[in-house]
Each structure stands twice: as C-alpha cells, then as structure tokens.
Design an enzyme around this catalytic site. Sequence first.
Site, PDB file in Angstrom:
ATOM      1  N   LYS A  98      87.034  -0.048   4.360  1.00 43.53           N
ATOM      2  CA  LYS A  98      86.890  -0.338   2.935  1.00 43.53           C
ATOM      3  C   LYS A  98      86.002  -1.564   2.776  1.00 43.53           C
ATOM      4  O   LYS A  98      85.994  -2.451   3.622  1.00 43.53           O
ATOM      5  CB  LYS A  98      88.275  -0.590   2.352  1.00 43.53           C
ATOM      6  CG  LYS A  98      88.301  -0.770   0.867  1.00 43.53           C
ATOM      7  CD  LYS A  98      89.710  -0.631   0.325  1.00 43.53           C
ATOM      8  CE  LYS A  98      89.697  -0.846  -1.168  1.00 43.53           C
ATOM      9  NZ  LYS A  98      90.978  -0.532  -1.776  1.00 43.53           N
ATOM     10  N   TRP A 123      95.278   2.662   6.982  1.00 46.49           N
ATOM     11  CA  TRP A 123      94.516   1.826   6.047  1.00 46.49           C
ATOM     12  C   TRP A 123      95.332   0.562   5.775  1.00 46.49           C
ATOM     13  O   TRP A 123      96.522   0.635   5.510  1.00 46.49           O
ATOM     14  CB  TRP A 123      94.243   2.543   4.712  1.00 46.49           C
ATOM     15  CG  TRP A 123      93.652   1.573   3.735  1.00 46.49           C
ATOM     16  CD1 TRP A 123      92.392   1.066   3.766  1.00 46.49           C
ATOM     17  CD2 TRP A 123      94.323   0.911   2.650  1.00 46.49           C
ATOM     18  NE1 TRP A 123      92.235   0.145   2.752  1.00 46.49           N
ATOM     19  CE2 TRP A 123      93.405   0.030   2.055  1.00 46.49           C
ATOM     20  CE3 TRP A 123      95.621   0.989   2.121  1.00 46.49           C
ATOM     21  CZ2 TRP A 123      93.720  -0.775   0.961  1.00 46.49           C
ATOM     22  CZ3 TRP A 123      95.941   0.182   1.031  1.00 46.49           C
ATOM     23  CH2 TRP A 123      94.994  -0.688   0.457  1.00 46.49           C
ATOM     24  N   ASP A 168      86.053   1.103  -6.755  1.00 46.38           N
ATOM     25  CA  ASP A 168      86.961   2.035  -6.092  1.00 46.38           C
ATOM     26  C   ASP A 168      88.102   2.374  -7.043  1.00 46.38           C
ATOM     27  O   ASP A 168      89.253   2.038  -6.812  1.00 46.38           O
ATOM     28  CB  ASP A 168      87.486   1.347  -4.822  1.00 46.38           C
ATOM     29  CG  ASP A 168      88.441   2.225  -4.032  1.00 46.38           C
ATOM     30  OD1 ASP A 168      88.266   3.454  -4.056  1.00 46.38           O
ATOM     31  OD2 ASP A 168      89.358   1.676  -3.398  1.00 46.38           O
ATOM     32  N   ASP A 226      86.591   7.276   2.847  1.00 48.87           N
ATOM     33  CA  ASP A 226      87.051   7.394   1.467  1.00 48.87           C
ATOM     34  C   ASP A 226      85.823   7.229   0.576  1.00 48.87           C
ATOM     35  O   ASP A 226      85.057   6.274   0.731  1.00 48.87           O
ATOM     36  CB  ASP A 226      88.114   6.317   1.173  1.00 48.87           C
ATOM     37  CG  ASP A 226      88.693   6.421  -0.227  1.00 48.87           C
ATOM     38  OD1 ASP A 226      87.911   6.450  -1.196  1.00 48.87           O
ATOM     39  OD2 ASP A 226      89.927   6.453  -0.365  1.00 48.87           O
ATOM     40  N   HIS A 257      84.942   3.778  -0.957  1.00 48.66           N
ATOM     41  CA  HIS A 257      85.039   2.578  -0.123  1.00 48.66           C
ATOM     42  C   HIS A 257      83.718   2.027   0.399  1.00 48.66           C
ATOM     43  O   HIS A 257      83.666   1.348   1.415  1.00 48.66           O
ATOM     44  CB  HIS A 257      85.983   2.840   1.054  1.00 48.66           C
ATOM     45  CG  HIS A 257      87.412   2.907   0.624  1.00 48.66           C
ATOM     46  ND1 HIS A 257      88.457   2.832   1.510  1.00 48.66           N
ATOM     47  CD2 HIS A 257      87.963   3.015  -0.608  1.00 48.66           C
ATOM     48  CE1 HIS A 257      89.597   2.912   0.842  1.00 48.66           C
ATOM     49  NE2 HIS A 257      89.319   3.037  -0.438  1.00 48.66           N
ATOM     50  N   ASP A 296      92.463  11.553  -2.537  1.00 48.70           N
ATOM     51  CA  ASP A 296      93.081  10.244  -2.745  1.00 48.70           C
ATOM     52  C   ASP A 296      92.640   9.678  -4.085  1.00 48.70           C
ATOM     53  O   ASP A 296      91.559   9.119  -4.198  1.00 48.70           O
ATOM     54  CB  ASP A 296      92.687   9.293  -1.599  1.00 48.70           C
ATOM     55  CG  ASP A 296      93.334   7.924  -1.755  1.00 48.70           C
ATOM     56  OD1 ASP A 296      94.313   7.811  -2.506  1.00 48.70           O
ATOM     57  OD2 ASP A 296      92.850   6.963  -1.124  1.00 48.70           O
ATOM     58  N   GLU A 298      90.701   4.051   8.251  1.00 52.33           N
ATOM     59  CA  GLU A 298      89.980   4.116   6.973  1.00 52.33           C
ATOM     60  C   GLU A 298      89.422   2.740   6.611  1.00 52.33           C
ATOM     61  O   GLU A 298      90.160   1.801   6.367  1.00 52.33           O
ATOM     62  CB  GLU A 298      90.948   4.596   5.866  1.00 52.33           C
ATOM     63  CG  GLU A 298      90.310   4.647   4.477  1.00 52.33           C
ATOM     64  CD  GLU A 298      91.307   5.059   3.388  1.00 52.33           C
ATOM     65  OE1 GLU A 298      92.531   5.108   3.673  1.00 52.33           O
ATOM     66  OE2 GLU A 298      90.864   5.320   2.258  1.00 52.33           O
ATOM     67  N   ASP A 324      89.442   5.192  -8.071  1.00 51.23           N
ATOM     68  CA  ASP A 324      90.343   6.320  -7.805  1.00 51.23           C
ATOM     69  C   ASP A 324      90.559   7.227  -9.014  1.00 51.23           C
ATOM     70  O   ASP A 324      91.680   7.615  -9.316  1.00 51.23           O
ATOM     71  CB  ASP A 324      91.684   5.821  -7.237  1.00 51.23           C
ATOM     72  CG  ASP A 324      91.528   5.263  -5.831  1.00 51.23           C
ATOM     73  OD1 ASP A 324      91.210   6.046  -4.917  1.00 51.23           O
ATOM     74  OD2 ASP A 324      91.685   4.039  -5.647  1.00 51.23           O
ATOM     75  N   HIS A 326      88.878  11.015   2.459  1.00 55.24           N
ATOM     76  CA  HIS A 326      89.671  10.809   1.263  1.00 55.24           C
ATOM     77  C   HIS A 326      88.721  11.058   0.124  1.00 55.24           C
ATOM     78  O   HIS A 326      87.868  10.216  -0.177  1.00 55.24           O
ATOM     79  CB  HIS A 326      90.194   9.371   1.172  1.00 55.24           C
ATOM     80  CG  HIS A 326      91.554   9.201   1.759  1.00 55.24           C
ATOM     81  ND1 HIS A 326      92.221   8.009   1.737  1.00 55.24           N
ATOM     82  CD2 HIS A 326      92.384  10.104   2.366  1.00 55.24           C
ATOM     83  CE1 HIS A 326      93.412   8.177   2.326  1.00 55.24           C
ATOM     84  NE2 HIS A 326      93.528   9.425   2.714  1.00 55.24           N
TER      85      HIS A 326
HETATM   86  C1  RNT Z   1      93.080   2.324  -0.615  1.00 58.23           C
HETATM   87  C2  RNT Z   1      92.901   3.497   0.264  1.00 58.23           C
HETATM   88  C3  RNT Z   1      94.160   4.183   0.693  1.00 58.23           C
HETATM   89  C4  RNT Z   1      95.159   4.367  -0.409  1.00 58.23           C
HETATM   90  C5  RNT Z   1      96.292   5.306  -0.070  1.00 58.23           C
HETATM   91  C6  RNT Z   1      97.433   5.185  -1.020  1.00 58.23           C
HETATM   92  O1  RNT Z   1      91.906   1.843  -1.114  1.00 58.23           O
HETATM   93  O2  RNT Z   1      92.035   4.402  -0.325  1.00 58.23           O
HETATM   94  O3  RNT Z   1      93.842   5.368   1.298  1.00 58.23           O
HETATM   95  O4  RNT Z   1      94.567   4.826  -1.573  1.00 58.23           O
HETATM   96  O5  RNT Z   1      96.663   5.147   1.227  1.00 58.23           O
HETATM   97 ZN    ZN Z   2      91.811   6.280   0.662  1.00 66.87          ZN
END
Ligand code: RNT
Ligand code: ZN
Length: 413
Positions: A225, A183, A291, A256, A259, A323, A223, A293, A283
């Site tokens: 985004k 990523w 996003d 993810d 994303h 994640d 990955e 998290d 993720h």
């Molecule tokens: C960032 C991605 C990525 C990170 C990690 C720390 O938007 O989701 O995967 O969160 O690699």
């Molecule tokens: Zn991620």
Amino acid sequence: MTRYEETKKIYAKYGVDTEKALERLLKIPVSVHCWQGDDVIGFDGSDSLDGGIQTTGNYPGRARTPEELFSDIEKAFSLMPGKKRINVHASYAFLGEDKGKIDRDAYEYKNFEPWVNLAKKLGLDGVDFNPTFFAHPKMKDGLSLSSPDEETRAFWVRHGKACLKIAAEMGKAMGSPCLVNIWIPDGYKDIPADRLSPRLRLKKSLDEMLEDYDKEWVIPAVESKVFGIGIESYTVGNNEFYQNYAAKAGICCLLDTGHYHPTEVVSDKIPSLLAFYDKVALHVSRPVRWDSDHVVILDDELKEIAKEIVRNNAEDKVIIGLDYFDASINRLSAWVTGVRSMQKALLFALLMPSEELKKLQNENNFTKIMYVNEKFKTMPMGDVWEEYLARQGMQDDWFEEVEKFDSQIRKER
Ligand code: RNT
Ligand code: ZN
C-alpha cells in the site's frame, strides 16, 4: 430466434464463440469479501475501524451480529451469479464463551467453522482468510509486525501463525487452497527518522510467520500500500518491499487497485507479475481520488484488468478477490453490484477477439486495433449476460429483491 441466438451469430461473425465465453466465465471464481456487510467491524470486540482505512456513510441496516451478517450474505449470494468464494477476516471469529478471554493469537479453526459451514451450504468454491492487524488494542502506536516493541511484534507474529493454521484447515475442509492475505497498516503520518529499521522488522516478522505453513492448502500473499489516512508519509509494506519479499520467499503478491499512485493501474502490473510468478492475487476495489474503496462498477480499468486475465489465459493464476466497503448505500446492493460488475468485465473480455488483436499488434496495425476495440464497446454483450444469468435461474433485474430486503431490515435493525 431468441435475442441470444441472434447475438451469438453477430459475435461469430467476428470470430468470437459466445458459448465458449460462457463456459469459461462459469469456471472463474470471485472471492467475495465478508466485510461489506458490517462496515469492517467484525465479531471480536471492536466497535470502530482504524488502520488508515475508513467506511463512510450511515445507510441504515448494518449487520450488527453474526446472525444478521450471515442472513445478509445468504440473501446477497442468492443474487450473485457464477463461481464464488467467501473471504473472511480473523476479526470475524465466533468466540462464544471465550469472548474477552482469548486473544487473536489464540484463535483456532473451531472459531471459524461456522464460515466453512456457510460456504458449504451456499455451494461455494472455497474460503479465503486474512489475519486482522487492525482495530485491536495491541496495535501499539498503530504498528503491528513492524513494531519496535518486541512484545507487540511477537503477539502479531503469533496471530499470523495462528491464522495460517486456521487457513490450512479451511482449505482442507473445502478441498480448495485458502489464500491468506497479509496486509498491515503500519506506517507514519509524518516524515520518519528511520525508514529501514521498520522494514527490517517487518521482514523478520514475515520470516517467522511463514517459517512453517501447509504448502498444499495455503497460499500466502502480501498486500502493499502506498498510504493510509493518518499514515500519509510512509508505509512500511510498500510495493517494492513486498514484491521483493514475495519473490524471495516464494509467496504471492496481492495487488489492491486502490493502493498505488492515482495514475498507476493494476491492469498493467498483472502481466508484469505473470512473467515471474505462478500466482497473482487481486483486491479489486474502486479508488476515487484516493484509496476510497468505492463499489466496483463496470468501468474501463475493470475491463482492462479482466482483459489481462482472460487474454493471457491466466484465470488459474490470477486469484480474484473484491475489497470495498460502502456504508452510504444499501450494503446488499453494494455487494451484488460489485460481484456482477466483476463478472460482466470478465464476460466483456471473453467476448473480445483477443488472438486477432494480438496478431494485429505484431503487425503494428494499431489503426485496426483501435477500430476493433471501439466496435466491441457497443456489441450486444447484454444478451449474452442475460443468457448467462438465465442458465443459472437468475435475471438482470434484481433491484426489487434488494428493496424488499431493505424495507424488512429497516423494521428490524
Ligand atoms: C486496506 C487493504 C485491506 C483491507 C481489508 C479489510 O487498505 O485494502 O485489504 O481493505 O483487509
Ligand atoms: Zn485490499
């Protein structure tokens, strides 16, 4: 009769075998991210996070050293049931006397051996790995693999290659292939003048990185985004770019859950990819309006994701990783809640009469599908969950443990 025995009968009435569900659940690995414990800071010199991602909150007790992080991980893992892996970022290198002397393009397996030792000590299923393309002075203008500056681009390609080598050693040492997730935060805050060239440079960088890697022990993934903070207008590695890249290069896509555009869901993307790919990586996170998290909880989308894995018998194909990073609550609690939620969602899905529901769909009986779906929302899954925990010497009440640990940490940190 115990509550579980009674519940087992209730599920059996609807054609669901709770024993089979428990057996399957025990075999599904969840890769737990190491970065929840220290707000994604790592060990290799950075003291803040960038790359368009952010931890918010200032709950006391962040792990400030490798020793603190390891001790937190041991405690947290002792409260997580099921089969687990640990997911490590390259920024969590043990550099010892080489700190400040070697850069990310020169990291070696020995810098990560303590992670493998920890994984073995905790009896984990494997170790997963990530090159770290952020929080580093060589991110020129916020760009890594797509940088127009050749020196910068080449540095990050070397970092990626070094990570693939390390991952092969990790895989071999654990006897389980290592997922290497790529990523990068590369993108622009405002409308770019050229959207193609950065993507062509990223493509070239990935080709160079993936020229040669250990196919037996490494599973590379990309990955995508849609945006980042300060990178709102354009992301080089967006969904279309990586899905096409992965298909052509014969590697894996990582989805993810935070994303995509807010109304898109990963649960619907999993089966689409399963139609074309041998493996799909996840993720699992919880986006709240962006996003963000947030900690993974047992919400509808998590259940839907779990259903797509379980009812397609895709537990060997979908690589589940978590994640998220929340610094506003006790970090250990965040870790445990996320892992337990993921497993609860899988259990919920395993306790559904999936074959019957598929049949009803083919008969166009959506009336009964709705009825069954609603009925199963209030079935006594909690008793099966408690049984699952009890068989591993754990229980559903874990909060006191975390509170004790929290008060200890507050004295020390
Ligand atoms: C960032 C991605 C990525 C990170 C990690 C720390 O938007 O989701 O995967 O969160 O690699
Ligand atoms: Zn991620």
